[in-house]
Design an enzyme around this catalytic site. Structure first.
Site, PDB file in Angstrom:
ATOM      1  CE  LYS A  96      -4.356  -1.521   0.132  1.00 30.71           C
ATOM      2  NZ  LYS A  96      -4.643  -2.095  -1.285  1.00 30.71           N
ATOM      3  CE  LYS A 125      -6.090  -8.439  -4.169  1.00 34.20           C
ATOM      4  NZ  LYS A 125      -7.231  -8.218  -3.386  1.00 34.20           N
ATOM      5  CE  LYS A 185     -13.882  -3.553  -3.501  1.00 34.92           C
ATOM      6  NZ  LYS A 185     -13.640  -3.659  -2.140  1.00 34.92           N
TER       7      LYS A 185
HETATM    8  P1  ADP Z   1      -9.658  -5.210  -3.461  1.00 32.31           P
HETATM    9  O1  ADP Z   1      -8.446  -5.906  -3.353  1.00 32.31           O
HETATM   10  O2  ADP Z   1     -10.517  -5.398  -4.656  1.00 32.31           O
HETATM   11  O3  ADP Z   1      -9.991  -3.807  -2.824  1.00 32.31           O
HETATM   12  P2  ADP Z   1     -10.866  -5.943  -0.706  1.00 32.31           P
HETATM   13  O4  ADP Z   1      -9.467  -6.084  -0.203  1.00 32.31           O
HETATM   14  O5  ADP Z   1     -11.865  -4.907  -0.425  1.00 32.31           O
HETATM   15  O6  ADP Z   1     -10.847  -5.899  -2.276  1.00 32.31           O
HETATM   16  O7  ADP Z   1     -11.404  -7.451  -0.431  1.00 32.31           O
HETATM   17  C1  ADP Z   1     -12.471  -7.921   0.186  1.00 32.31           C
HETATM   18  C2  ADP Z   1     -12.636  -9.263   0.229  1.00 32.31           C
HETATM   19  O8  ADP Z   1     -12.503 -10.194  -1.034  1.00 32.31           O
HETATM   20  C3  ADP Z   1     -11.248 -10.104   1.026  1.00 32.31           C
HETATM   21  O9  ADP Z   1     -11.790 -11.036   1.830  1.00 32.31           O
HETATM   22  C4  ADP Z   1     -10.390 -10.463   0.032  1.00 32.31           C
HETATM   23  O10 ADP Z   1      -9.504 -11.422   0.479  1.00 32.31           O
HETATM   24  C5  ADP Z   1     -11.396 -10.801  -0.967  1.00 32.31           C
HETATM   25  N1  ADP Z   1     -10.591 -10.746  -2.388  1.00 32.31           N
HETATM   26  C6  ADP Z   1     -10.265  -9.680  -2.859  1.00 32.31           C
HETATM   27  N2  ADP Z   1      -9.783  -9.709  -4.137  1.00 32.31           N
HETATM   28  C7  ADP Z   1      -9.749 -11.179  -4.342  1.00 32.31           C
HETATM   29  C8  ADP Z   1      -9.220 -12.034  -5.324  1.00 32.31           C
HETATM   30  N3  ADP Z   1      -8.609 -11.214  -6.467  1.00 32.31           N
HETATM   31  N4  ADP Z   1      -9.633 -13.310  -5.404  1.00 32.31           N
HETATM   32  C9  ADP Z   1     -10.207 -13.688  -4.056  1.00 32.31           C
HETATM   33  N5  ADP Z   1     -10.575 -13.104  -2.963  1.00 32.31           N
HETATM   34  C10 ADP Z   1     -10.478 -11.659  -3.162  1.00 32.31           C
END
Ligand code: ADP
Ligand code: TRP
Length: 331
Positions: A118, A198, A201
């Site tokens: 981050k 991965k 968002k």
């Molecule tokens: P992002 O990384 O898109 O901002 P978040 O950090 O808000 O998403 O993640 C919210 C939930 O979704 C967490 O439990 C995270 O582990 C899961 N998550 C986010 N991206 C993935 C992914 N690409 N594959 C599997 N789980 C994910």
């Protein structure tokens, strides 16, 4: 994993925007599976306070935190079975996070890969809030004495910190906090559509939103890299591997095998694969989108769900916080 009478589950998602397939497969599907179990208590929150640890827009946060509750409801989280709430409305989370900071070294927090990532992403915003992110998450989990946390694999370092906090608190102050485990789903790591990293968002072009139409899904898949169709002559590209993983998640392992045979044989016709995949993804999302519309039309119901969830969460949270404060000489 053995699910017992004393299993308690907590999970949360930050209010940073529309949920995508990664959130759905890695986190929400685990929440849904655990909610089915009669014997276990499930708490699902919107991690709206976590949202302020990286740059954000105030008006968007106001909207997004409610949208995540609507997404939860649309996905099938049931307020009759699960406690659904907003983290910011249960002040105990912030209080406990501060108490936890007394057993965690600055160095340990600075070395976390999630913190370093981050800081790289937002070099101007290496704030104390960001450094404390995992302690707030530990407070989220341990306030409810949750021992199982449905989240994607990227969250494992935070679950490890939570276990460490629990161990330290128990050692130093004699509390009885559990050491939670991650509950993994088949989609614990959903790859980016761009072939690298991965689905997230914060990376435009990497994701499919739960609210995308079939055309939008296909358009996004069309952008995903593949190979020339004779890729079998060299090692399979990451882009193709990622598409096959999505095929497995939405159409099953058999379908994936079919494509793998095609790959070895004539080569895959990627246009056809993407069209078929878009259909399979949309078939799964359509009922969610319909339910979403129903909840959007009932704002009062959503308010009531939040209010009832906050009341229930607060009662449990207060009890744990009082116990911890008492042990620490602050009772
Ligand atoms: P992002 O990384 O898109 O901002 P978040 O950090 O808000 O998403 O993640 C919210 C939930 O979704 C967490 O439990 C995270 O582990 C899961 N998550 C986010 N991206 C993935 C992914 N690409 N594959 C599997 N789980 C994910
Ligand atoms: N850190 C999680 C994420 O980025 C969100 C989160 C906050 C969370 N508190 C939590 C997840 C407690 C599980 C349990 O996705």
């Amino acid at each position: 994993m053995l699910l017992t009478m004393s299993t308690t589950v907590l999970s949360g998602i930050r209010a940073t925007g529309r949920l995508h397939l990664g959130n759905y497969l890695g986190a929400v599907k685990g929440m849904l599976a655990l909610q089915q179990e009669e014997a276990i208590s499930t708490f699902f929150m919107v991690a709206d306070v976590h949202t302020i640890t990286t740059p954000y827009n105030i008006d968007e946060l106001r909207i997004n935190r409610r949208e995540v509750i609507i997404d939860y409801l649309a996905a099938g989280l049931d307020p009759e079975r699960s406690t659904l709430f907003l983290q910011s409305m249960v002040g105990e989370h912030l209080e406990l996070a501060f108490l936890f900071s007394s057993v965690m070294s600055i160095a340990r927090m600075q070395h976390l890969p999630t913190f370093k990532d981050k800081v790289k992403q937002y070099p101007e915003h290496a704030t104390m809030a960001l450094l404390n992110y995992p302690l707030l998450m530990a407070a989220d989990i341990l306030l409810y004495k949750a021992n199982l946390v449905p989240v994607g694999i990227d969250q494992e370092p935070h679950i490890e910190i939570t276990r460490q906090v629990a161990r330290k608190m128990n050692e130093v102050y004699g509390t009885q906090l559990p050491e939670p485990q991650r509950f993994a789903t088949k989609g614990e790591y959903v790859p980016s559509l761009q072939g690298i990293g991965k689905m997230s968002k914060s990376v435009e072009g990497s994701y499919i939103s739960l609210t995308d139409t079939k055309t939008e899904i296909l358009d996004r898949l069309k952008q995903a890299p593949t190979d020339s169709g004779v890729g079998r002559l060299t090692a399979m590209s990451q882009g193709v591997k990622n598409l096959l993983q999505l095929v497995e998640l939405f159409s099953g392992a058999e379908k994936r095998k079919e494509y793998e045979s095609q790959y070895e044989d004539t080569g895959i016709r990627y246009g056809a694969l993407k069209a078929e995949l878009a259909t399979a993804i949309f078939a799964e999302l359509k009922p969610l989108q319909e339910r979403r519309q129903q909840f959007i039309a009932k704002p009062k119901l959503v308010d009531e769900v939040i209010e009832a969830g906050v009341t229930k969460a607060r009662a449990v949270a207060r009890e744990t916080l009082d116990e911890v404060k008492e042990k620490m000489g602050l009772g």
